[in-house]
Motif scaffolding. Structure first.
Motif, PDB file in Angstrom:
ATOM      1  N   GLU A  52     -95.669  41.805 144.056  1.00 62.98           N
ATOM      2  CA  GLU A  52     -97.007  42.291 143.703  1.00 62.98           C
ATOM      3  C   GLU A  52     -97.588  43.137 144.821  1.00 62.98           C
ATOM      4  O   GLU A  52     -98.249  44.155 144.575  1.00 62.98           O
ATOM      5  N   MET A  53     -97.346  42.749 146.061  1.00 64.31           N
ATOM      6  CA  MET A  53     -97.792  43.533 147.212  1.00 64.31           C
ATOM      7  C   MET A  53     -97.131  44.916 147.195  1.00 64.31           C
ATOM      8  O   MET A  53     -97.783  45.934 147.436  1.00 64.31           O
ATOM      9  N   ALA A  54     -95.840  44.936 146.913  1.00 65.60           N
ATOM     10  CA  ALA A  54     -95.112  46.205 146.867  1.00 65.60           C
ATOM     11  C   ALA A  54     -95.654  47.114 145.777  1.00 65.60           C
ATOM     12  O   ALA A  54     -95.733  48.337 145.947  1.00 65.60           O
ATOM     13  N   SER A  55     -96.064  46.530 144.662  1.00 63.12           N
ATOM     14  CA  SER A  55     -96.564  47.342 143.541  1.00 63.12           C
ATOM     15  C   SER A  55     -97.868  48.043 143.865  1.00 63.12           C
ATOM     16  O   SER A  55     -98.228  49.035 143.238  1.00 63.12           O
ATOM     17  N   ARG A  56     -98.594  47.537 144.868  1.00 66.16           N
ATOM     18  CA  ARG A  56     -99.872  48.139 145.246  1.00 66.16           C
ATOM     19  C   ARG A  56     -99.728  49.256 146.274  1.00 66.16           C
ATOM     20  O   ARG A  56    -100.699  49.917 146.631  1.00 66.16           O
ATOM     21  N   ILE A  75     -86.191  39.364 140.710  1.00 71.20           N
ATOM     22  CA  ILE A  75     -86.497  40.622 141.418  1.00 71.20           C
ATOM     23  C   ILE A  75     -86.211  41.819 140.521  1.00 71.20           C
ATOM     24  O   ILE A  75     -87.005  42.771 140.446  1.00 71.20           O
ATOM     25  N   GLN A  76     -85.099  41.786 139.824  1.00 72.92           N
ATOM     26  CA  GLN A  76     -84.742  42.896 138.938  1.00 72.92           C
ATOM     27  C   GLN A  76     -85.742  43.019 137.791  1.00 72.92           C
ATOM     28  O   GLN A  76     -86.179  44.121 137.446  1.00 72.92           O
ATOM     29  N   MET A  77     -86.133  41.907 137.191  1.00 78.53           N
ATOM     30  CA  MET A  77     -87.095  41.917 136.089  1.00 78.53           C
ATOM     31  C   MET A  77     -88.460  42.411 136.548  1.00 78.53           C
ATOM     32  O   MET A  77     -89.077  43.280 135.923  1.00 78.53           O
ATOM     33  N   LYS A  78     -88.922  41.863 137.680  1.00 79.02           N
ATOM     34  CA  LYS A  78     -90.246  42.223 138.198  1.00 79.02           C
ATOM     35  C   LYS A  78     -90.275  43.670 138.675  1.00 79.02           C
ATOM     36  O   LYS A  78     -91.285  44.370 138.529  1.00 79.02           O
ATOM     37  N   GLY A  79     -89.157  44.130 139.227  1.00 73.27           N
ATOM     38  CA  GLY A  79     -89.079  45.519 139.666  1.00 73.27           C
ATOM     39  C   GLY A  79     -89.234  46.481 138.507  1.00 73.27           C
ATOM     40  O   GLY A  79     -89.958  47.496 138.603  1.00 73.27           O
ATOM     41  N   GLU A  81     -90.674  45.787 135.637  1.00 71.94           N
ATOM     42  CA  GLU A  81     -92.024  45.595 135.093  1.00 71.94           C
ATOM     43  C   GLU A  81     -93.080  46.349 135.897  1.00 71.94           C
ATOM     44  O   GLU A  81     -94.007  46.962 135.332  1.00 71.94           O
ATOM     45  N   LEU A  82     -92.934  46.325 137.233  1.00 73.15           N
ATOM     46  CA  LEU A  82     -93.949  46.940 138.101  1.00 73.15           C
ATOM     47  C   LEU A  82     -93.585  48.362 138.543  1.00 73.15           C
ATOM     48  O   LEU A  82     -94.353  48.999 139.267  1.00 73.15           O
ATOM     49  N   GLY A  83     -92.434  48.827 138.119  1.00 74.74           N
ATOM     50  CA  GLY A  83     -92.024  50.192 138.472  1.00 74.74           C
ATOM     51  C   GLY A  83     -91.689  50.357 139.946  1.00 74.74           C
ATOM     52  O   GLY A  83     -91.978  51.405 140.544  1.00 74.74           O
TER      53      GLY A  83
END
Length: 270
Positions: A52-56, A75-79, A81-83
């Motif tokens: 989430e920090m990286a997405s910001r 990590i792959q799924m969240k990556g 999802e958050l681009g």
């Protein structure tokens, strides 16, 4: 704020991921970047806030070396999802090794650190060989895994260093007629004592070369055939008294001699 933020996530130390991140970003002549390393992150709960920090961030790359499938999948799924841009350091190597070896990986974090214990043992053995080289301290014979004995230029030192690289602590003791053999050598388990010998003519050429390298006269007693024979007779007497294995190193490379020593150690269960 840096132009690009790099987040290194690992279920171990994370040094590999950080090194790859640095090596990669340098290829773009980037100077305005930040690398943040998150070691020993082996659960979804630990990794979630980092993603989430990286997405910001304006530009972010997540480099991960995790091997546990649950955290890799997250990590792959969240990556996606958050681009977030992802670099999976372990994925392709594990996949290719699995295909080559025909069985799946252990997926246990930190195995490389355990292997590194072998490295530290090797360093310790090398330091031991240096400390107890050429009879500097006879107490080394008592502590050593292997004790080499022989007259000058019978390859004691290079053999000690080679065996140290195999994790053996080696002390070497020069045999000189005028100098008593340390009691520590006689007290040693004879299976751990290795005698080294060499034919006289070979020793003459080796010692003459040694004298040349030191800028000394080749007529010195050190390279005299009668002196060499005297030393060899003395060494032979000592080795017989010890009852140790004796190796003639005349026509052997260090590697060959080392293999004989290692085979001996295995044969006696040491």
């Amino acid at each position: 704020m840096p132009n690009i933020s790099i987040f290194v996530i690992s279920d171990s130390v994370g040094e590999t991921g950080e090194l790859i991140a640095k090596a990669s970003v340098k290829q773009f002549e980037a100077t305005d970047y930040e690398i943040r390393r998150f070691p020993y992150h082996n659960s979804v709960e630990q990794i979630k806030p980092i993603m989430e920090m990286a997405s910001r961030c304006k530009k972010a790359v997540v480099v991960y070396t995790n091997v546990v499938q649950e955290t890799r999948d997250y990590i792959q799924m969240k990556g996606r999802e958050l681009g977030i841009h992802l670099i999976d350091v372990m994925g392709e190597p594990l996949y290719e090794f699995e295909k080559a070896l025909g069985h799946p990986p252990l997926r246990e974090p930190g195995l490389i650190r355990r292997l590194d214990e072998n490295y530290f043992k090797k360093v310790e053995a090398i330091e031991f060989a240096v400390k107890y080289d050429d009879g500097k301290d006879p107490r080394g014979a008592k502590k050593a895994d292997i004790c080499l004995v022989g007259i000058s230029r019978t390859s004691k030192t290079p053999l000690s260093m080679y065996l140290a690289n195999k994790n053996y602590k080696v002390a070497n003791i020069p045999l000189v007629p005028e100098v008593p053999v340390p009691q520590e050598v006689y007290d040693k388990d004879v299976n751990r004592v290795i005698g080294l010998t060499c034919r006289p003519r070979k020793l003459i050429s080796i010692r003459e070369e040694r004298l040349r390298s030191l800028g000394l006269s080749q007529g010195a007693k050190y390279a005299d055939i009668e002196r060499i024979r005297e030393e060899l007779m003395y060494a032979d007497e000592v080795m017989r008294k010890l009852g140790c294995v004796v190796i003639d190193v005349t026509d052997k490379a260090i590697e060959e001699t080392a293999e004989i020593v290692l085979d001996h150690m295995k044969s006696v269960g040491l």
